[in-house]
Design an enzyme around this catalytic site. Sequence first.
Site, PDB file in Angstrom:
ATOM      1  N   HIS A  21       0.857  -1.185   0.000  1.00 47.15           N
ATOM      2  CA  HIS A  21       0.000   0.000   0.000  1.00 47.15           C
ATOM      3  C   HIS A  21       0.896   1.240   0.000  1.00 47.15           C
ATOM      4  O   HIS A  21       2.127   1.130  -0.052  1.00 47.15           O
ATOM      5  CB  HIS A  21      -1.013  -0.027   1.148  1.00 47.15           C
ATOM      6  N   HIS A  24       4.043   1.531   2.347  1.00 45.12           N
ATOM      7  CA  HIS A  24       5.268   0.859   1.896  1.00 45.12           C
ATOM      8  C   HIS A  24       5.925   1.663   0.779  1.00 45.12           C
ATOM      9  O   HIS A  24       7.152   1.792   0.722  1.00 45.12           O
ATOM     10  CB  HIS A  24       4.948  -0.550   1.377  1.00 45.12           C
ATOM     11  N   CYS A 130       1.900 -10.198  19.719  1.00 42.62           N
ATOM     12  CA  CYS A 130       0.991  -9.683  18.690  1.00 42.62           C
ATOM     13  C   CYS A 130       1.459 -10.213  17.339  1.00 42.62           C
ATOM     14  O   CYS A 130       2.586  -9.925  16.915  1.00 42.62           O
ATOM     15  CB  CYS A 130       0.980  -8.146  18.667  1.00 42.62           C
ATOM     16  N   CYS A 133       2.222  -7.458  14.691  1.00 36.38           N
ATOM     17  CA  CYS A 133       3.570  -6.857  14.813  1.00 36.38           C
ATOM     18  C   CYS A 133       4.649  -7.927  14.771  1.00 36.38           C
ATOM     19  O   CYS A 133       5.821  -7.601  14.644  1.00 36.38           O
ATOM     20  CB  CYS A 133       3.745  -6.130  16.148  1.00 36.38           C
ATOM     21  N   CYS A 151      -3.238  -4.935  21.170  1.00 38.37           N
ATOM     22  CA  CYS A 151      -2.021  -4.256  20.700  1.00 38.37           C
ATOM     23  C   CYS A 151      -2.348  -2.801  20.397  1.00 38.37           C
ATOM     24  O   CYS A 151      -3.362  -2.507  19.756  1.00 38.37           O
ATOM     25  CB  CYS A 151      -1.532  -4.964  19.433  1.00 38.37           C
ATOM     26  N   HIS A 154      -2.133  -2.374  16.356  1.00 37.25           N
ATOM     27  CA  HIS A 154      -3.119  -3.053  15.507  1.00 37.25           C
ATOM     28  C   HIS A 154      -4.541  -3.029  16.066  1.00 37.25           C
ATOM     29  O   HIS A 154      -5.492  -3.286  15.335  1.00 37.25           O
ATOM     30  CB  HIS A 154      -2.685  -4.504  15.258  1.00 37.25           C
ATOM     31  N   LYS A 307      -2.863   5.152  11.884  1.00 39.63           N
ATOM     32  CA  LYS A 307      -1.875   4.627  10.937  1.00 39.63           C
ATOM     33  C   LYS A 307      -2.606   3.829   9.866  1.00 39.63           C
ATOM     34  O   LYS A 307      -3.387   2.933  10.170  1.00 39.63           O
ATOM     35  CB  LYS A 307      -0.889   3.710  11.674  1.00 39.63           C
TER      36      LYS A 307
HETATM   37  O1  ME8 Z   1       7.255  -4.280   9.708  1.00 38.84           O
HETATM   38  N1  ME8 Z   1       2.886   5.074   6.972  1.00 38.84           N
HETATM   39  O2  ME8 Z   1       6.865  -5.066   7.583  1.00 38.84           O
HETATM   40  P1  ME8 Z   1       5.536  -4.271   7.157  1.00 38.84           P
HETATM   41  C1  ME8 Z   1       4.191   5.112   6.659  1.00 38.84           C
HETATM   42  N2  ME8 Z   1       8.535  -7.025   7.914  1.00 38.84           N
HETATM   43  N3  ME8 Z   1       4.923   4.003   6.411  1.00 38.84           N
HETATM   44  C2  ME8 Z   1       4.303   2.824   6.484  1.00 38.84           C
HETATM   45  C3  ME8 Z   1       2.931   2.716   6.813  1.00 38.84           C
HETATM   46  C4  ME8 Z   1       2.215   3.913   7.059  1.00 38.84           C
HETATM   47  N4  ME8 Z   1       0.922   3.930   7.353  1.00 38.84           N
HETATM   48  N5  ME8 Z   1       2.593   1.407   6.803  1.00 38.84           N
HETATM   49  C5  ME8 Z   1       3.727   0.726   6.471  1.00 38.84           C
HETATM   50  C6  ME8 Z   1       7.498  -5.037   8.769  1.00 38.84           C
HETATM   51  N6  ME8 Z   1       4.757   1.570   6.272  1.00 38.84           N
HETATM   52  C7  ME8 Z   1       8.666  -5.986   8.859  1.00 38.84           C
HETATM   53  C8  ME8 Z   1       9.961  -5.222   8.674  1.00 38.84           C
HETATM   54  S1  ME8 Z   1      12.622  -5.108   8.484  1.00 38.84           S
HETATM   55  C9  ME8 Z   1      13.886  -6.096   8.913  1.00 38.84           C
HETATM   56  C10 ME8 Z   1      11.202  -6.065   8.763  1.00 38.84           C
HETATM   57  C11 ME8 Z   1       6.130   1.210   5.892  1.00 38.84           C
HETATM   58  O3  ME8 Z   1       5.054  -4.917   5.898  1.00 38.84           O
HETATM   59  C12 ME8 Z   1       7.136   1.665   6.942  1.00 38.84           C
HETATM   60  O4  ME8 Z   1       8.417   1.670   6.392  1.00 38.84           O
HETATM   61  O5  ME8 Z   1       4.607  -4.171   8.287  1.00 38.84           O
HETATM   62  C13 ME8 Z   1       7.007   0.540   7.954  1.00 38.84           C
HETATM   63  O6  ME8 Z   1       8.061   0.479   8.887  1.00 38.84           O
HETATM   64  C14 ME8 Z   1       6.986  -0.659   7.037  1.00 38.84           C
HETATM   65  O7  ME8 Z   1       6.227  -0.213   5.888  1.00 38.84           O
HETATM   66  C15 ME8 Z   1       6.338  -1.863   7.698  1.00 38.84           C
HETATM   67  O8  ME8 Z   1       6.090  -2.834   6.743  1.00 38.84           O
END
Ligand code: ME8
Length: 523
Positions: A21, A24, A130, A133, A151, A154, A307
């Site tokens: 989305h 990311h 969670c 997370c 959480c 979430h 978020k």
């Molecule tokens: O946490 N606003 O993956 P994830 C801004 N796999 N950035 C956002 C966002 C939002 N609402 N939502 C997601 C993970 N992001 C783990 C990470 S790293 C070794 C492992 C972005 O799919 C932001 O960079 O939940 C966030 O930290 C990341 O996507 C989380 O992606």
Amino acid sequence: MSLAKTFYLTTPIYYVNSAPHIGHAYTTVAGDVLTRWRRQRGESVWYLTGTDEHGEKVLRSAQANKVSPQEWVDNLVEKEWRPAWRSLNIANDDFIRTTEPRHTQRVQKFLTQLKDAGFIYAGKYEGPYCVGCEEFKLPGDLVEKDGKQTCLIHGTPIEIVKEDNWFFKLSAFVEPLLKHYRENPDACQPDTARNEVVSFLNSGVTDLSISRSTFDWGITVPWDTDQVFYVWFDALLNYATAVGLGDDPDSEGGKKFVEVWPPDIHLVGREILRFHAVIWPAMLMAAGLATPKKVFAHGWLLVGGEKMSKSKLTGIVPKDITDHFGVDAFRYYFLRAIPFGSDGSFSWEDMHARYTSELANDFGNLSSRLAAMIEKYCDGVIPASSYDEELAEALSATVEKADAAICDLDFQGGIVAIMDFCKQVNGYVTVKEPWILAKDPANKAELDAVLYNTAESLRALAILLNSVMPATCEILWESLGAHKSIGALKDQHIADVSKWGQLPVGSVVTKSASLFPRLDVIA
Ligand code: ME8
């Protein structure tokens, strides 16, 4: 002669429980803009992104869709994740998947060494978890809702995990980490993020469970094959496994590691700061490896004040926006509108307003007016060279300001500096009134000078905005004939942008399609 270290930047590796989305995309575009900018400074750069494919969250989404987890991740990565980054014009150098053998094998080797060095021991874990997370939670991370512990991020109920697990001696690194952040305040940014990490470290950190035994979708613990590594312990290592962690120094992987290590910047969303600024450097310290130079926690894109997320069904996919505004406006908008490091709300109205005033009016119109005037008054070729002190000086100051801001991850500050220069050039054209000058042949020299100075300013704007809007700037570059008369846009260095007078006389200017076509107002 020792070569300068390669600038190494990473994004988080994203869970493949569904398609990407705009949250990311936000991080990935930011990383792309910074790495493109640094390449244009003439630096050697390595930009890594990828996918986090193990753990219960991904496993459960595969199960819910009645396919094996491997099929699930293969399908999503190939059909959604890689294409999303291609369509947003992301120029990453590598893409790591945690199910690849280059990752799993290096993880197993690294963690065996950590155990042999005495940092891993057997224990019992009991506590809240969670799955959203993928995190063992502390009491302060939870809130009571309808009589259930949920959480904070979430809003879903936590689960109680009770397992015999392997533990990492995280507590042994509290003092070294506190010292690290005292001595290197830059290693965790912004300052608010570092303060949060320091107070977390001061609150009493316990050892960390690093394996799971109730499901098998993960990397097998080599010395206890009934267990898989905890997904975060596997995932954090991607930053090192992707560049040859633990390989023989003479091998290709070993050489890559020397070239890029330590990472210059890990870009992360603020919800995963602790993993990156506490657990990850502790793992590296345990292995005697250098820690990242900077972990930067940016803010969240919010929808309805919360978020934006897949699990709350508030996820907007990039295509919803790019279909209407185009890819480059998407890349521009979020970095321009929201200070990196703060949360910000997405709104169609605000995006429409900025698209119209900043991109279509200030930037797009300047380019189309110039091309039309050069065609009309100068037979389509750049006329005699000229110099305007005010514009040239403003450009020098702009380059200095934008470079400092962007290298400091202040994308908004950098973009605003460049767009202010664009406004100034518009003001110059308005004041000089070339359409009036053109009415009298006696003004030919002055008319040529105005058009030359405007064209030179657009040359500079194409280079300065190239990392943010590469496709648009390429169109502008070609419209100025600069691809033939100067060379490839990507080869133009930031340090040389403000040398006035680079567009050669005679460069053939052509009208391009409108850089930012007018859009219908969204109902
Ligand atoms: O946490 N606003 O993956 P994830 C801004 N796999 N950035 C956002 C966002 C939002 N609402 N939502 C997601 C993970 N992001 C783990 C990470 S790293 C070794 C492992 C972005 O799919 C932001 O960079 O939940 C966030 O930290 C990341 O996507 C989380 O992606």
